[in-house]
Design a protein around this motif. Structure first.
Motif, PDB file in Angstrom:
ATOM      1  N   LEU A  76       0.799  -1.228   0.000  1.00 28.32           N
ATOM      2  CA  LEU A  76       0.000   0.000   0.000  1.00 28.32           C
ATOM      3  C   LEU A  76       0.831   1.277   0.000  1.00 28.32           C
ATOM      4  N   VAL A  77       2.088   1.189   0.405  1.00 32.98           N
ATOM      5  CA  VAL A  77       2.991   2.337   0.341  1.00 32.98           C
ATOM      6  C   VAL A  77       4.343   1.886  -0.201  1.00 32.98           C
ATOM      7  N   ALA A  78       5.076   2.836  -0.748  1.00 34.33           N
ATOM      8  CA  ALA A  78       6.442   2.608  -1.223  1.00 34.33           C
ATOM      9  C   ALA A  78       7.322   3.658  -0.561  1.00 34.33           C
ATOM     10  N   GLU A  79       8.602   3.352  -0.475  1.00 37.85           N
ATOM     11  CA  GLU A  79       9.519   4.306   0.131  1.00 37.85           C
ATOM     12  C   GLU A  79      10.593   4.710  -0.861  1.00 37.85           C
ATOM     13  N   ARG A  80      11.085   5.942  -0.652  1.00 39.15           N
ATOM     14  CA  ARG A  80      12.160   6.469  -1.493  1.00 39.15           C
ATOM     15  C   ARG A  80      13.188   7.111  -0.573  1.00 39.15           C
ATOM     16  N   PRO A  81      14.339   6.446  -0.378  1.00 39.01           N
ATOM     17  CA  PRO A  81      15.373   7.049   0.468  1.00 39.01           C
ATOM     18  C   PRO A  81      16.057   8.212  -0.250  1.00 39.01           C
ATOM     19  N   GLU A  82      16.323   9.249   0.514  1.00 41.87           N
ATOM     20  CA  GLU A  82      17.065  10.398  -0.006  1.00 41.87           C
ATOM     21  C   GLU A  82      17.958  10.907   1.124  1.00 41.87           C
ATOM     22  N   GLY A  83      19.223  10.564   1.055  1.00 46.50           N
ATOM     23  CA  GLY A  83      20.136  10.914   2.146  1.00 46.50           C
ATOM     24  C   GLY A  83      19.722  10.184   3.415  1.00 46.50           C
ATOM     25  N   ARG A  84      19.545  10.941   4.481  1.00 42.72           N
ATOM     26  CA  ARG A  84      19.141  10.350   5.756  1.00 42.72           C
ATOM     27  C   ARG A  84      17.625  10.231   5.892  1.00 42.72           C
ATOM     28  N   ARG A  85      16.911  10.784   4.974  1.00 41.27           N
ATOM     29  CA  ARG A  85      15.441  10.749   5.039  1.00 41.27           C
ATOM     30  C   ARG A  85      14.884   9.676   4.124  1.00 41.27           C
ATOM     31  N   VAL A  86      13.725   9.171   4.519  1.00 41.36           N
ATOM     32  CA  VAL A  86      12.989   8.221   3.685  1.00 41.36           C
ATOM     33  C   VAL A  86      11.609   8.819   3.465  1.00 41.36           C
ATOM     34  N   TYR A  87      11.230   8.938   2.218  1.00 40.46           N
ATOM     35  CA  TYR A  87       9.931   9.488   1.850  1.00 40.46           C
ATOM     36  C   TYR A  87       8.989   8.337   1.489  1.00 40.46           C
ATOM     37  N   TYR A  88       7.768   8.450   1.971  1.00 43.40           N
ATOM     38  CA  TYR A  88       6.747   7.431   1.710  1.00 43.40           C
ATOM     39  C   TYR A  88       5.666   8.015   0.819  1.00 43.40           C
ATOM     40  N   ARG A  89       5.167   7.176  -0.079  1.00 48.17           N
ATOM     41  CA  ARG A  89       4.066   7.577  -0.964  1.00 48.17           C
ATOM     42  C   ARG A  89       3.104   6.393  -1.099  1.00 48.17           C
ATOM     43  N   ALA A  90       1.861   6.709  -1.350  1.00 47.13           N
ATOM     44  CA  ALA A  90       0.838   5.670  -1.499  1.00 47.13           C
ATOM     45  C   ALA A  90       1.041   4.925  -2.813  1.00 47.13           C
ATOM     46  N   GLN A  91       0.716   3.650  -2.785  1.00 48.69           N
ATOM     47  CA  GLN A  91       0.730   2.805  -3.973  1.00 48.69           C
ATOM     48  C   GLN A  91      -0.719   2.434  -4.272  1.00 48.69           C
ATOM     49  N   PRO A  92      -1.410   3.211  -5.095  1.00 50.50           N
ATOM     50  CA  PRO A  92      -2.833   2.963  -5.353  1.00 50.50           C
ATOM     51  C   PRO A  92      -3.125   1.553  -5.856  1.00 50.50           C
ATOM     52  N   GLU A  93      -2.205   0.974  -6.622  1.00 50.68           N
ATOM     53  CA  GLU A  93      -2.447  -0.377  -7.140  1.00 50.68           C
ATOM     54  C   GLU A  93      -2.512  -1.419  -6.023  1.00 50.68           C
ATOM     55  N   GLY A  94      -2.007  -1.083  -4.846  1.00 50.07           N
ATOM     56  CA  GLY A  94      -2.113  -1.987  -3.700  1.00 50.07           C
ATOM     57  C   GLY A  94      -3.552  -2.180  -3.237  1.00 50.07           C
ATOM     58  N   LEU A  95      -4.413  -1.219  -3.571  1.00 49.29           N
ATOM     59  CA  LEU A  95      -5.827  -1.312  -3.198  1.00 49.29           C
ATOM     60  C   LEU A  95      -6.650  -2.133  -4.194  1.00 49.29           C
ATOM     61  N   ALA A  96      -6.031  -2.597  -5.269  1.00 48.77           N
ATOM     62  CA  ALA A  96      -6.754  -3.321  -6.324  1.00 48.77           C
ATOM     63  C   ALA A  96      -7.562  -4.512  -5.808  1.00 48.77           C
TER      64      ALA A  96
END
Length: 109
Positions: A60-80
Motif C-alpha cells: 500500500l505504500v512505497a519508500e524512497r530514500p534520499e540521504g538520511r530521510r525516507v519518503y513514503y508515498r501511497a501505492q494505489p495499485e495496492g488497493l486493487a
C-alpha cells in the motif's frame, strides 16, 4: 473475483484505525517522511514506523530514500484487491435491489 490472500492482507492492514489514518495521510501528502507523519499524530515515531512497515508489506505504500530521510508515498495499485472485491459485491447488491424493486411492483395493488 480477486486473490483471497491479497484481499485478506489489504483488509487486515487497513482494519487498524491508526494504520488507516497513516495511510490516508500518506495518500493525501503525495510524499511524506516519518517525522512529518509523527507530528501532531499523538503516536510515537516508532509506532508510525511499524505502521508504515505493515503498509509497505501489504503493497500500500512505497519508500524512497534520499540521504538520511525516507519518503513514503501511497501505492494505489495496492488497493486493487479491495476495489475488485467491492466491485463484485456492488454488482451483486444492485441486482438484488433491482429484483426486490420488481417484486414490490408486482405485489403493489
Amino acid at each position: 473475483m480477486t486473490d483471497a490472500a491479497a484481499l485478506t492482507t489489504v483488509m487486515r492492514t487497513l482494519a487498524d484505525p491508526t494504520r488507516r489514518a497513516v495511510f490516508e495521510r500518506v495518500a493525501n501528502a503525495g510524499e511524506i517522511t516519518v517525522v512529518e507523519l509523527t507530528r501532531g499524530s499523538g503516536v510515537t515515531q516508532g509506532a508510525i514506523s511499524q505502521h508504515l512497515k505493515t503498509l509497505k508489506l501489504a503493497g500500500l505504500v512505497a519508500e524512497r530514500p534520499e540521504g538520511r530521510r525516507v519518503y513514503y508515498r501511497a501505492q494505489p495499485e495496492g488497493l486493487a484487491p479491495l476495489v475488485d472485491w467491492m466491485s463484485h459485491y456492488g454488482e451483486f447488491w444492485r441486482e438484488r435491489f433491482a429484483d426486490l424493486r420488481d417484486l414490490l411492483k408486482d405485489i403493489d395493488p
